[in-house]
Design an enzyme around this catalytic site. Structure first.
Site, PDB file in Angstrom:
ATOM      1  N   CYS A   2      55.673  34.238  48.258  1.00 31.50           N
ATOM      2  CA  CYS A   2      56.172  33.350  47.218  1.00 31.50           C
ATOM      3  C   CYS A   2      55.025  32.493  46.689  1.00 31.50           C
ATOM      4  CB  CYS A   2      57.237  32.413  47.768  1.00 31.50           C
ATOM      5  SG  CYS A   2      58.653  33.275  48.468  1.00 31.50           S
ATOM      6  N   GLY A  35      55.253  36.554  43.516  1.00 31.43           N
ATOM      7  CA  GLY A  35      56.677  36.868  43.631  1.00 31.43           C
ATOM      8  C   GLY A  35      57.290  37.071  42.277  1.00 31.43           C
ATOM      9  N   ASN A 109      57.079  28.953  50.911  1.00 29.41           N
ATOM     10  CA  ASN A 109      56.309  30.189  51.032  1.00 29.41           C
ATOM     11  C   ASN A 109      56.045  30.425  52.505  1.00 29.41           C
ATOM     12  OD1 ASN A 109      52.895  31.174  50.137  1.00 29.41           O
ATOM     13  ND2 ASN A 109      54.637  32.420  50.707  1.00 29.41           N
ATOM     14  N   GLY A 110      56.480  31.592  53.009  1.00 31.92           N
ATOM     15  CA  GLY A 110      56.283  31.908  54.425  1.00 31.92           C
ATOM     16  C   GLY A 110      57.600  32.286  55.071  1.00 31.92           C
ATOM     17  N   TYR A 268      43.420  40.538  49.607  1.00 32.00           N
ATOM     18  CA  TYR A 268      44.223  41.241  48.618  1.00 32.00           C
ATOM     19  C   TYR A 268      45.151  40.354  47.814  1.00 32.00           C
ATOM     20  CZ  TYR A 268      48.521  43.742  47.267  1.00 32.00           C
ATOM     21  OH  TYR A 268      49.618  44.184  46.608  1.00 32.00           O
ATOM     22  N   ASP A 371      39.950  50.891  47.430  1.00 33.70           N
ATOM     23  CA  ASP A 371      41.176  50.091  47.326  1.00 33.70           C
ATOM     24  C   ASP A 371      41.134  49.024  48.417  1.00 33.70           C
ATOM     25  OD1 ASP A 371      43.578  49.199  46.381  1.00 33.70           O
ATOM     26  OD2 ASP A 371      44.699  51.032  46.802  1.00 33.70           O
TER      27      ASP A 371
END
Ligand code: SF4
Length: 492
Positions: A2, A35, A109-110, A268, A371
């Site tokens: 999030c 998100g 968030n989490g 990432y 990647d």
């Protein structure tokens, strides 16, 4: 995963009363990658809280029709994704609860890891929760807490909470930023200089000093950039930062810090223009690509990224190896990340919607394809297949992260171990599965060398199984213990 944003704007920032909501919505736009399933905004005018949230992208939820009605000088905003059938309006955030002592809205968030235990602390149990998220439970616990004010309630409740929680909390008078003692998820503080501020005014962190500046909290520094706020500092693990109109931010520590920032954020997840641990993430990823070229060199005609997230590491790989860099895949920018689409079928379909090879570039060439991760392997397999169909002579895959062996319980959806290809296959078997000529992953030591930071600052659990916070999972026997029967879905 999030994104969260908070804003406190004194009257000097405008007269319409919608500035805080607009700034929070704008800041959230910079966090859309965190998100894409739902978005929401909560505001307070000092007296009353109001929340608007819905399923969908931020631009469709928080548009110009909604924002004018969300008035107040305090605001928090949230965008969310989940993948386990809980993409319903009720689970969108911010949550809102009008308790006997306080009104609260929370963006989280989490993931918490002791949800079941916490549910036992809630008067009335699960039937009191209008949604099935750990955030809803946390909001109810805080609203119920018989403490004088929200800060006291947080100081009492947060030490009982375990897992990953970066929060923006809104009550009638304050926006409060919180990071769990490990600081799994990032949160930064920014200052929006008051329109009337003298440039000579000292910019010291002085508790309770009067200020006409505005203040922001954001998951990433890119959120501060988009609203024109200057970065002040990170909210520390185990700290809450209290923002109140007319005051400098106040810091309250609720637990000793035991830092374990999610290293996946740097590899990432977070935007390349964001900064974490003093590192610009584009540069960090470019250096990871350089380390990768040292650890797993190739002899090919071209280095190319899997767009867009593989680009910085591919640039670093090309630089270190001396092999020319070219783009060989074009990404359709208007589709979501395949990693976060809800089903395997959708993911498989997603990659062909998303990527198209540049035949002129790849035909007859030996390629190094860079990647940043392989989660399930299906996306990489399809990319290799696309390139071969487009005429590539050889395809050598290089990954700027270690293999993901273990699920994450702290808020990134690598949750189901059986879906993690590295959990069940060796590197050679993965190479065969994806159809590549060779495959190489960056080591943990290589990640750390690129970051030039010590292992102890980070969580590497999905790569090495060393969970900083005990999880509802038996790592030894590799069996889920509580997940199936967990009464409250855990998604932040
Ligand atoms: Fe990040 Fe992996 Fe740790 Fe989860 S387990 S917080 S994805 S490093």
């Amino acid at each position: 995963m999030c994104g969260v944003f908070g804003a406190v704007l004194p009257a000097s920032f405008g007269t319409t009363g919608t500035e805080a909501g607009s700034v929070a919505a704008l800041g959230l736009f910079a966090l859309q990658h965190r998100g894409q399933e739902s978005a929401g905004l909560a505001v307070s005018d000092g007296d009353q809280l109001m929340v608007y949230k819905d399923l969908g992208l931020i631009s469709s939820v928080l548009d110009e029709r909604r924002l004018p009605s969300l008035r107040g000088h305090l605001a928090i905003a949230h965008c969310r994704y989940s993948t386990t059938g809980s993409t319903v309006w009720e689970n969108a955030q911010p949550t809102l609860r009008l308790g006997p002592r306080r009104a609260l809205a929370i963006g989280h968030n989490g993931n918490l890891v002791n949800t079941r235990e916490l549910l036992g602390h809630l008067r009335g149990g699960r039937s009191r929760l209008p949604a099935s998220t750990d955030t809803e439970l946390l909001t109810a616990l805080l609203a119920d807490e018989p403490a004088a004010d929200t800060v006291d309630a947080l100081v009492r409740v947060l030490p009982r909470i375990r897992g990953a929680f970066t929060l923006v909390v809104l009550d009638e008078r304050r926006v409060i930023g919180v990071r769990d003692p490990h600081g799994f998820r990032p949160l930064v503080l920014g200052r929006l200089p008051a329109p009337d501020r003298s440039p000579d005014r000292p910019r010291l962190w002085t508790d309770d000093a009067a200020t006409t500046d505005g203040w922001c909290l954001s998951s990433e520094t890119a959120g501060l950039d988009i609203v024109g706020a200057e970065y002040v500092r990170d909210v520390e693990p185990g700290e809450m930062v209290i923002l109140e109109e007319g005051h400098e931010p106040r810091s309250v520590r609720f637990a000793p810090p035991d830092p374990a920032l999610c290293v996946f954020e740097l590899i990432y997840f977070a935007r390349p223009d964001s900064y974490m641990e003093g590192r610009n993430l584009y540069e960090a990823r470019r250096r990871m690509g350089m380390e990768l070229a040292r650890e797993h060199p190739t002899r090919t005609d071209l280095v190319m990224p899997v767009p867009d997230t593989g680009a910085p590491a591919a640039a670093g790989f090309a630089e270190a190896s001396g092999i020319p860099y070219r783009e060989g895949l074009v990404r359709n920018r208007y589709t979501g990340r395949t990693f976060i689409q809800p089903s395997q079928t959708m993911r498989q379909r997603g990659v062909t919607i998303k990527l198209n090879p540049l035949r002129e570039v790849v035909r007859g060439r030996r390629l190094t394809v860079v990647d940043d991760s392989i989660v399930r392997g299906t996306t990489t397999k399809q990319i290799v297949s696309l390139l071969r169909k487009a005429g590539a002579e050889e395809v050598h895959v290089r990954i700027s992260a270690p293999p993901i062996y273990n699920p994450c319980f702290y808020g990134i959806d690598t949750q189901i171990e059986t879906e993690l290809i590295a959990a069940t296959k060796s590197v050679d078997e993965i190479r065969d599965f994806i159809g590549a000529d060779s495959l190489g992953y960056l080591s943990i030591a290589g990640v750390l060398a690129a970051l030039d930071l010590p292992y102890e600052r980070f969580c590497f659990a999905c790569f090495d199984g060393r969970y900083p916070e005990p999880v509802p999972y038996d790592v030894e026997s590799r069996k889920f213990m509580l997940e199936e029967e967990e009464p409250v879905a855990i998604r932040g």
